[in-house]
Design a protein around this motif. Structure first.
Motif, short mmCIF file in Angstrom:
data_model
loop_
_atom_site.label_atom_id
_atom_site.label_comp_id
_atom_site.label_asym_id
_atom_site.label_seq_id
_atom_site.Cartn_x
_atom_site.Cartn_y
_atom_site.Cartn_z
N HIS A 253 31.72 44.18 -3.42
CA HIS A 253 32.52 42.97 -3.21
C HIS A 253 33.75 42.86 -4.16
O HIS A 253 34.75 42.44 -3.70
CB HIS A 253 31.62 41.60 -3.17
N GLU A 254 33.58 43.38 -5.24
CA GLU A 254 34.40 43.22 -6.37
C GLU A 254 35.46 44.25 -5.82
O GLU A 254 36.88 43.92 -5.99
CB GLU A 254 33.88 43.73 -7.45
N LYS B 73 37.49 42.97 -2.56
CA LYS B 73 38.64 42.29 -2.63
C LYS B 73 39.78 42.79 -3.32
O LYS B 73 41.01 42.25 -2.93
CB LYS B 73 37.76 41.10 -3.76
N LYS B 74 39.48 43.81 -4.00
CA LYS B 74 40.97 44.36 -4.61
C LYS B 74 41.81 45.09 -3.63
O LYS B 74 42.90 45.26 -3.34
CB LYS B 74 40.49 45.37 -5.84
N THR C 234 41.67 44.44 -0.26
CA THR C 234 42.39 43.56 0.57
C THR C 234 43.60 42.69 -0.16
O THR C 234 44.45 42.33 0.63
CB THR C 234 41.66 42.44 1.29
N ALA C 235 43.53 42.68 -1.49
CA ALA C 235 44.71 42.22 -2.08
C ALA C 235 45.73 43.30 -2.00
O ALA C 235 47.10 42.73 -2.11
CB ALA C 235 44.03 41.66 -3.49
N TRP D 157 39.52 43.91 6.05
CA TRP D 157 38.92 42.48 5.86
C TRP D 157 37.54 42.64 6.70
O TRP D 157 36.79 41.54 6.44
CB TRP D 157 39.93 41.59 6.52
N ARG E 262 35.13 43.58 4.33
CA ARG E 262 34.80 42.41 3.25
C ARG E 262 34.02 41.29 4.05
O ARG E 262 33.17 40.97 3.51
CB ARG E 262 36.16 41.74 3.17
N GLU F 222 30.27 40.28 2.47
CA GLU F 222 29.90 38.79 2.18
C GLU F 222 29.03 38.15 3.06
O GLU F 222 28.12 37.41 2.39
CB GLU F 222 31.20 38.12 2.57
N GLU G 223 32.70 32.58 3.42
CA GLU G 223 33.58 33.59 2.85
C GLU G 223 33.52 34.52 4.02
O GLU G 223 34.63 34.91 4.58
CB GLU G 223 33.17 34.24 1.73
N SER H 162 36.98 35.69 6.29
CA SER H 162 37.33 37.21 6.21
C SER H 162 37.46 37.74 7.75
O SER H 162 38.30 38.37 8.18
CB SER H 162 36.49 37.84 5.51
#
Length: 280
Positions: A214-215, A218-219, A221-222, A231, A234, A238, A246, A250
């Motif tokens: 998950h960490e 998130k990076k 998708t950022a 997404w 993600r 989640e 969440e 997503s």
């Protein structure tokens, strides 16, 4: 007995028709694979022999297009764009034709490499590049025709065409500096979105640490906010973590992006998940 005899004869005829004699080829095939800097160079050609004949200016006339070898086309493949005689040659496979002269050769890189010998109808539009090779006389005779990649440096090498007592040399350069700098910048800048996505996908699909996955996602998708497939991944991670709110958020983002991209598969997958999670 007569039928048996006829059957045996038929079998012998069949065996004779299918049998093939293996014998050495007069112009054996050669294949050279050479790394020049970071570029792969591959040569495939056949090697005729002198056999007591006068070669250049006789068997191979001056001023005429020569197949540059024997049998099928002599082929060269570059894995990157290269530069020859100050001109760019795009990566790919080319037939090599030459026009030998006493003091220099014209080397032609021809886009159609599927001829046997010189094309019956030469198409100038298929000529990707022409360059001039320097010719030198050798103090000895090379019995078998050869093309070699010599004088290898990080940024280039030389194609040497050698036969009888003649050697024609054509230098070329490769984009080692540009490729190395791009590699350095990529590594020094750290992982990209695709790297984080690949790592997160592997962890999720292999049942490893979902929090770490998950960490990473998130990076990803950022860094690449409009990647609907990221997404989607993600939302699945989640959901597996029990982060239902969440996951729905997503999935909704992935759905909107997939609809905009007209990707029916991801539209359906996101809708199915949202229905499963009670969001549709």
């Amino acid at each position: 007995m007569k039928k048996v005899f006829l059957f045996m004869c038929a079998g012998l005829i069949s065996l004779g028709a299918s049998a093939q004699i293996e014998a050495p080829q007069p112009s054996p095939l050669a294949k050279i694979e050479q790394k020049v800097g970071l570029t792969d160079v591959t040569l495939e050609y056949s090697r005729p022999a002198v056999r007591g004949r006068e070669i250049f200016g006789s068997l191979v006339p001056f001023g005429k297009v020569w197949r540059t070898g024997a049998n099928a086309n002599t082929k060269i493949t570059f894995s990157d764009d290269v530069e020859i005689g100050g001109k760019k040659l795009a990566k790919g496979t080319y037939a090599i034709y030459t026009i030998p002269n006493k003091d220099s050769w014209e080397v032609v890189f021809y886009k159609d490499a599927n001829n046997s010998g010189v094309p019956q109808e030469w198409d100038e539009a298929k000529v990707a590049l022409k360059a001039t090779a320097k010719v030198e006389s050798m103090p000895f005779s090379m019995e078998s025709f050869g093309i070699f990649v010599n004088e290898i440096k990080n940024d280039g090498a030389v194609l040497d065409f050698v036969w009888s007592n003649t050697a024609a040399s054509l230098p070329f350069t490769v984009p080692t500096d540009a490729k190395t700098m791009a590699s350095i910048e990529k590594v020094m800048n750290g992982p990209g979105a695709n790297d984080f996505f690949a790592a997160a996908s592997f962890y999720q699909e292999s049942g490893k640490d979902l929090k770490k996955a998950h960490e990473w996602i998130k990076k990803a998708t950022a860094m690449q906010e409009d990647a609907f497939w990221m997404w989607r991944k993600r939302s699945l991670i989640e959901a597996e973590l029990g982060m239902k709110k969440e996951a729905i958020s997503s999935a909704q983002k992935s759905l909107a992006m997939a609809e905009k991209a007209k990707n029916a598969d991801y539209v359906k997958m996101n809708k199915d998940s949202l229905k499963e999670w009670g969001a549709m």
